[in-house]
Design a protein around this motif. Structure first.
Motif, PDB file in Angstrom:
ATOM      1  N   GLN A 415      35.197  55.630  28.316  1.00 12.22           N
ATOM      2  CA  GLN A 415      34.660  56.250  29.236  1.00 12.22           C
ATOM      3  C   GLN A 415      34.145  55.225  29.685  1.00 12.22           C
ATOM      4  O   GLN A 415      33.529  54.676  30.897  1.00 12.22           O
ATOM      5  N   GLY A 418      35.375  52.386  31.727  1.00 14.68           N
ATOM      6  CA  GLY A 418      35.851  53.213  33.068  1.00 14.68           C
ATOM      7  C   GLY A 418      34.447  52.958  34.768  1.00 14.68           C
ATOM      8  O   GLY A 418      34.503  53.135  35.859  1.00 14.68           O
ATOM      9  N   HIS A 422      34.772  50.769  37.716  1.00 11.29           N
ATOM     10  CA  HIS A 422      34.308  51.052  38.581  1.00 11.29           C
ATOM     11  C   HIS A 422      33.299  50.249  39.110  1.00 11.29           C
ATOM     12  O   HIS A 422      33.250  50.581  40.772  1.00 11.29           O
TER      13      HIS A 422
END
Length: 582
Positions: A415, A418, A422
């Protein structure tokens, strides 16, 4: 190698430094200060540089430095029979009045003996002679957590903070009429442990029943750790000597806050550096301004950086001086957008945080008082404001840990990755996440001090499992510390005086711990894998670190229930939320 070669190397080292203190010896008290590792590592140690400064601030004291020679130079020096010389005056250590060693890491214990032998001193205190051999004083972080593995090698062990210990030591030496009167006087002072005044009392099963102390030298009451009450009038520990020949090169290191109120149950530093004390903002900034001629980066040293009430002012002013600012690590619950922006504006692109575990449940076990949701929220704050790289600290082998917790560690990291991807794609530049994973060593002076360490075979299986779990995460790099490495570190951390022969042997056999333990008959499993909750006395109980055993017991009980003990700041935050939640 010849003696002249050692002198030439010392002079060359001195010539590359800025800030070294060179004094004539004359009638001054002479202190040889050693760091039991190489110059490259030792000169990066803030505690070592601070003690050097504290001694030399006294007009009638001269303090000079020595380090462990690099491997090849050490071999050459031993082969030639050359003695250890100080850097400042190239004087043999044996000619000094005091040989003080600042010990920060368990792995440096054998190096302590190497330096004693290189100096031409008997390694055991009982074999030294007053008037012939300097007083051997051991200090540093690990010695006031558990001094017992090194006790037989030291005349005196300084337990606590240098600002309190150094002036007392010098005063007692000035007043003493001889070695015995000196040891008696120090034994009565706060923070000084004279091992020869204490005799271990072992039960038939090998556990300690207690330590029998000589009242004339400070026993039988535990030695109370020495700590400064307030930092208001003190210069914070900072880089005294700048040199290109060290790990941090052109970086100015300065301690901003001492102590941490979060009380993570595994963290000896959190307990042992209480209470939390912030150094004066004006002094911090004045020292940074003075150091700017030698450094373009500043490293802010603290367990809890944002506990300083003026941290934003400090960051702003240092950035205005032209510094690139690098914090040692950041506690997630203190991060805000203003602080992150100031760090990034100064040039910092990487941040270190310590989730320690992947699941909220396991974090409650160890009293790491934030959640995965908060971690992800702060990570978004970091990456959104220009941070590119993230370093993570995790542990394995924690109490009640299951495979689900390893999966949770992988999921949390994925996570975080991620969020990094981004924001990185938006900027057109992808960073990386580096995770360091260490097996838990139940440390003395913590809530886990009674617990056995996890079997290395189990930890090894967990490490292999974790590596497989994260193998498919691009831009993520996991390093898992060897469980065998942690095994011997645990032996030095949790041992008592009976471990000393193994340390002696490993220094002489070139670092072979397995052989040293076997040859000396030290039962390593006894110290590492045994539940100590019913022991009458623990080796480190000879030092009173300021925390009550009843508190540690209570925290251990809470860990079994996965229950937090919130620090004052979080208690206040929760109190504000209660009306909303109800």
């Amino acid at each position: 190698m010849k003696a002249q070669d050692l002198r030439d190397r010392a002079r060359a080292t001195l010539a590359r430094e800025a800030g070294a203190i060179v004094k004539p010896h004359g009638q001054r008290l002479r202190v040889a200060l050693a760091f039991p590792n190489t110059y490259h590592i030792g000169m990066s140690n803030l505690g070592f540089q601070t003690v050097y400064r504290l001694f030399n601030e006294m007009e009638d004291v001269v303090c000079e430095r020595v380090f462990l020679p690099p491997r090849q130079e050490l071999q050459d020096q031993r082969a030639a029979g050359l003695k250890l010389l100080t850097i400042e005056s190239q004087t043999p250590v044996k000619e000094f009045d005091v040989f003080a060693l600042s010990v920060s890491f368990e792995w440096d214990y054998p190096n302590v003996l190497t330096l004693l032998r290189l100096a031409g001193l008997p390694i055991y205190a009982a074999e030294r002679q007053a008037g012939r051999d300097p007083l051997v004083v051991l200090g540093g972080a690990v010695t006031f957590v558990n001094p017992e593995p090194l006790a037989l090698f030291a005349d005196v062990i300084a337990a606590g903070e240098g600002e309190e210990l150094v002036p007392t030591l010098v005063q007692r030496i000035r007043e003493a009429t001889g070695r015995e009167s000196l040891l008696q006087a120090l034994g009565q002072d706060r923070g000084f442990y004279v091992p020869s005044a204490w005799t271990p009392d072992y039960a038939p099963d090998g556990t300690l029943r207690g330590m029998i102390g000589d009242p004339a030298r400070g026993g039988p009451a535990p030695v109370r750790k020495a700590a400064v009450r307030t930092t208001d009038l003190l210069d914070p520990p900072h880089t005294q000597i700048f040199t290109p020949d060290t790990e941090f090169g052109s970086r100015f290191l300065i301690e901003v806050v001492r102590g941490c109120a979060n009380l993570c149950r595994f963290c000896w530093a959190g307990y042992n550096y209480l209470p939390v004390r912030a150094f004066d903002t004006g002094r911090i900034l004045a020292l940074a301004e003075k150091a700017r001629a030698h450094a373009n980066r500043v490293g802010l040293v603290s367990i809890a950086l944002c506990d300083h009430p003026d941290i934003e002012v400090i960051l702003e002013r240092m950035a205005g001086m032209g510094y690139s600012i690098s914090p040692a690590s950041l506690r997630l619950d203190d991060l805000n957008e203003s602080i992150v922006r100031r760090l990034v504006t100064s040039g910092e692109r990487g941040v270190t945080i310590a989730p320690e575990a992947g699941s909220d449940r396991l974090r409650r076990v160890i009293n790491k008082t934030f959640t995965n949701e908060e971690i992800l929220d702060k990570a978004n704050l970091l990456f959104a404001n220009g941070v590119e790289n993230l370093k993570l600290y995790f542990m394995i082998g924690l109490p009640t840990e299951t495979d689900e917790d390893l999966v949770a560690m992988r999921d949390l990291t994925a996570q975080l990755r991620g969020i990094m991807l981004h924001h990185g794609r938006t900027r057109g530049r992808i960073g990386r996440i580096v995770a360091s994973v260490n097996p838990l060593i139940p440390k003395p002076g913590t809530a886990f001090q009674w617990m056995p360490m996890e079997d290395p075979a189990i930890t090894d299986k967990k490490a292999k499992r974790l590596k497989k779990l994260v193998a498919d995460l691009d831009n993520v790099y996991f390093t898992v510390k060897s469980e065998r490495h942690s095994f011997y570190q645990a032996l030095m951390s949790l041992g008592d005086r009976r471990v000393a022969p193994a340390i002696d042997m490993v220094e002489r056999n070139g670092g072979n711990w397995r052989e040293a333990v076997e040859v000396t008959g030290v039962n390593a499993d006894f110290y590492i894998f045994r539940d100590r909750s019913t022991d009458a006395y623990l080796p480190w109980d000879v030092i009173d670190g300021g925390m009550k055993q009843s508190f540690f017991r209570s925290e251990l009980d809470k860990s079994t229930r996965a229950e937090w003990t919130l620090p004052p700041k979080r208690q206040q935050e929760n109190a504000k939320l209660l009306p909303v939640l109800s």
